[in-house]
Design a protein around this motif. Structure first.
Motif, PDB file in Angstrom:
ATOM      1  N   SER A   1       0.994  -1.312   0.064  1.00  0.00           N
ATOM      2  CA  SER A   1      -0.235  -0.135   0.004  1.00  0.00           C
ATOM      3  C   SER A   1       0.858   1.067   0.206  1.00  0.00           C
ATOM      4  O   SER A   1       2.052   1.221   0.235  1.00  0.00           O
ATOM      5  CB  SER A   1      -0.961  -0.040   1.213  1.00  0.00           C
ATOM      6  OG  SER A   1      -1.357   1.275   1.485  1.00  0.00           O
ATOM      7  N   ARG A   2       0.556   2.330  -0.471  1.00  0.00           N
ATOM      8  CA  ARG A   2       0.965   3.791  -0.029  1.00  0.00           C
ATOM      9  C   ARG A   2       1.529   4.095   1.426  1.00  0.00           C
ATOM     10  O   ARG A   2       2.027   4.781   1.698  1.00  0.00           O
ATOM     11  CB  ARG A   2       0.422   4.750  -0.918  1.00  0.00           C
ATOM     12  CG  ARG A   2       0.225   4.731  -2.233  1.00  0.00           C
ATOM     13  CD  ARG A   2      -0.511   5.562  -3.261  1.00  0.00           C
ATOM     14  NE  ARG A   2      -1.963   5.612  -2.549  1.00  0.00           N
ATOM     15  CZ  ARG A   2      -2.721   6.665  -2.893  1.00  0.00           C
ATOM     16  NH1 ARG A   2      -2.528   7.462  -3.677  1.00  0.00           N
ATOM     17  NH2 ARG A   2      -4.089   6.367  -2.307  1.00  0.00           N
TER      18      ARG A   2
ATOM     19  N   TYR B   1       4.946   0.786  -2.993  1.00  0.00           N
ATOM     20  CA  TYR B   1       4.764  -0.220  -4.175  1.00  0.00           C
ATOM     21  C   TYR B   1       6.181  -0.494  -4.548  1.00  0.00           C
ATOM     22  O   TYR B   1       6.398  -1.535  -5.125  1.00  0.00           O
ATOM     23  CB  TYR B   1       3.958   0.496  -5.053  1.00  0.00           C
ATOM     24  CG  TYR B   1       2.677   0.926  -5.067  1.00  0.00           C
ATOM     25  CD1 TYR B   1       1.896   0.084  -3.980  1.00  0.00           C
ATOM     26  CD2 TYR B   1       1.785   1.652  -5.832  1.00  0.00           C
ATOM     27  CE1 TYR B   1       0.507   0.710  -3.751  1.00  0.00           C
ATOM     28  CE2 TYR B   1       0.490   2.011  -5.612  1.00  0.00           C
ATOM     29  CZ  TYR B   1      -0.129   1.428  -4.449  1.00  0.00           C
ATOM     30  OH  TYR B   1      -1.421   1.862  -4.034  1.00  0.00           O
TER      31      TYR B   1
ATOM     32  N   LYS C   1      -8.916  -4.467 -14.702  1.00  0.00           N
ATOM     33  CA  LYS C   1      -9.750  -3.848 -15.748  1.00  0.00           C
ATOM     34  C   LYS C   1     -10.086  -2.312 -15.348  1.00  0.00           C
ATOM     35  O   LYS C   1     -10.379  -2.316 -13.962  1.00  0.00           O
ATOM     36  CB  LYS C   1     -10.792  -4.391 -16.591  1.00  0.00           C
ATOM     37  CG  LYS C   1     -11.841  -5.030 -15.488  1.00  0.00           C
ATOM     38  CD  LYS C   1     -12.312  -4.572 -14.388  1.00  0.00           C
ATOM     39  CE  LYS C   1     -13.452  -3.379 -14.861  1.00  0.00           C
ATOM     40  NZ  LYS C   1     -13.960  -2.518 -13.799  1.00  0.00           N
TER      41      LYS C   1
END
Ligand code: NAP
Length: 333
Positions: A36-37, A58, A97
């Protein structure tokens, strides 16, 4: 590649949360890391799902040598930069997607994956649903003759909130990339790449599309009529018309249980094939099996189809005046 396929999760948001439970249905796959950030969010997600390693950026998960494949579940404009860095590190990818925010972004990712021989697949789970697999088999068997036309709709009425990713231009908001990708990919699966793309629709004040109607044309006369909307609900149904009958894909067609085959002159035949888990297990199984077999692409969701779908979405967005862009800065946070 190890016998067990070790998965890393990038972007522990809404869809990552929904997908996690389906790993239990995927033989030989194990989620081992999440990024996660924020380290706090990664740690909380890891604890909740029994994942060994939590990364607070990341970049850290990209440097984790004990991850075979990354599931990228960030908003669309944040897919390309992560995917390119993963490919450079030799790590396989399942990318949510819409694959990217732009056609150029998709082309760059696909080009790099092919150049480096790294497996990449778009997480278009519809193609792996058992009812959709049966639909393709019936068509291949000639049950409705030659497919000439496809109709599909996917719409939800979402309250306008410019802070929500669905309405934010910088997060790839709009009906086309979130919902239109399903109807376009469904048409692509059955008809191939269209020769012409026509679109009509409207925008939200943030500059993302609120609703879009697409007419895909093929030079031999085949067509697809497609609707995507964040402004109004639709049943989420698809219909496939052939020269000797048609097949209804009952709502919601992007993860259906049931299809109904109408052979010309015959009684309708109802065919039910329920998905495993929440329906995400099938795409996870495909990736896991492809990696074990040493493949660089899925035959069911090939990269050429991903590129063709992204191109249709890009043309439609251009025609409506929606200006999407990739976010190359995502790895710097
Ligand atoms: N297959 C399906 O059924 C399905 C359903 C819904 C969505 N999706 C797709 O999955 C992707 C994510 O959708 P979602 O609804 O899960 O999104 P979300 O919850 O809004 O965001 C997912 C995560 O992305 C990370 N992120 C990275 N950069 C970000 C940024 N600039 N702004 C906001 N978040 C950022 C955040 O995690 P951290 O900050 O913690 O890293 C966030 O929690 C989209 O591409 C979407 O189309 C697929």
């Amino acid at each position: 590649m190890t016998a067990e396929i070790r998965w890393g999760i990038v972007g522990p948001g809404r869809i990552a949360e929904s997908v996690m439970g389906d790993f239990a249905h995927v033989p030989g796959a194990r989620p081992v890391a999440v990024a996660s950030r924020s380290l706090d969010r990664a740690t909380a997600f890891a604890r909740q799902h029994g994942i060994e390693r939590a990364h607070g950026s990341y970049a850290d998960i990209l440097a984790d040598p004990d991850v075979d494949v990354l599931y990228v579940a960030t908003p669309h404009p944040q897919h390309a930069a992560i995917a390119l860095a993963a490919i450079d590190a030799g790590t396989a990818l399942l990318v949510e997607k819409a694959f990217t925010a732009t056609t150029a972004g998709a082309a760059e990712v696909v080009g790099r994956a092919r150049e480096r021989g790294v497996f990449v697949m778009e997480a278009m789970w519809t193609r792996f649903q058992p009812a959709v697999v049966r639909l393709r088999e019936l068509i291949a068997e000639g049950a409705i003759g030659e497919v000439r036309s496809v109709q599909a709709d996917l719409g939800v009425a979402r309250e306008y909130d410019p802070r929500d990713r669905l309405f934010a231009l910088e997060l790839g908001g709009g009906a086309l990339l979130d919902l239109g990708v399903y109807v376009v990919s469904f048409a692509q699966m059955l008809l191939g790449t269209p020769d012409t793309v026509r679109v009509a629709g409207s925008l939200f004040p943030t500059g993302v599309d609120a609703e879009a109607g697409l007419l895909l044309g093929y030079d031999d006369g085949r067509t697809a009529t497609l609707t995507a909307s964040l402004r109004h609900p639709t049943p989420g149904q698809a219909r496939v018309f052939g020269t000797t009958g048609w097949i209804d894909v009952l709502p919601r067609f992007h993860h259906p249980d049931t299809i109904v085959l109408h052979r010309a002159g015959g009684e309708p035949e109802t065919i039910t094939r329920r998905p495993t888990g929440t329906g995400y297990a099938h795409e996870l199984i495909e990736v896991t099996e492809c990696l074990r077999a040493g493949r660089t692409e899925s035959a069911v969701m090939p990269l050429a189809d991903t590129l063709a779908v992204q191109d249709v979405l890009g043309r439609a967005a251009d025609a409506l005046g929606v200006r999407h862009a990739e976010d190359p800065a995502v790895l710097r946070v």
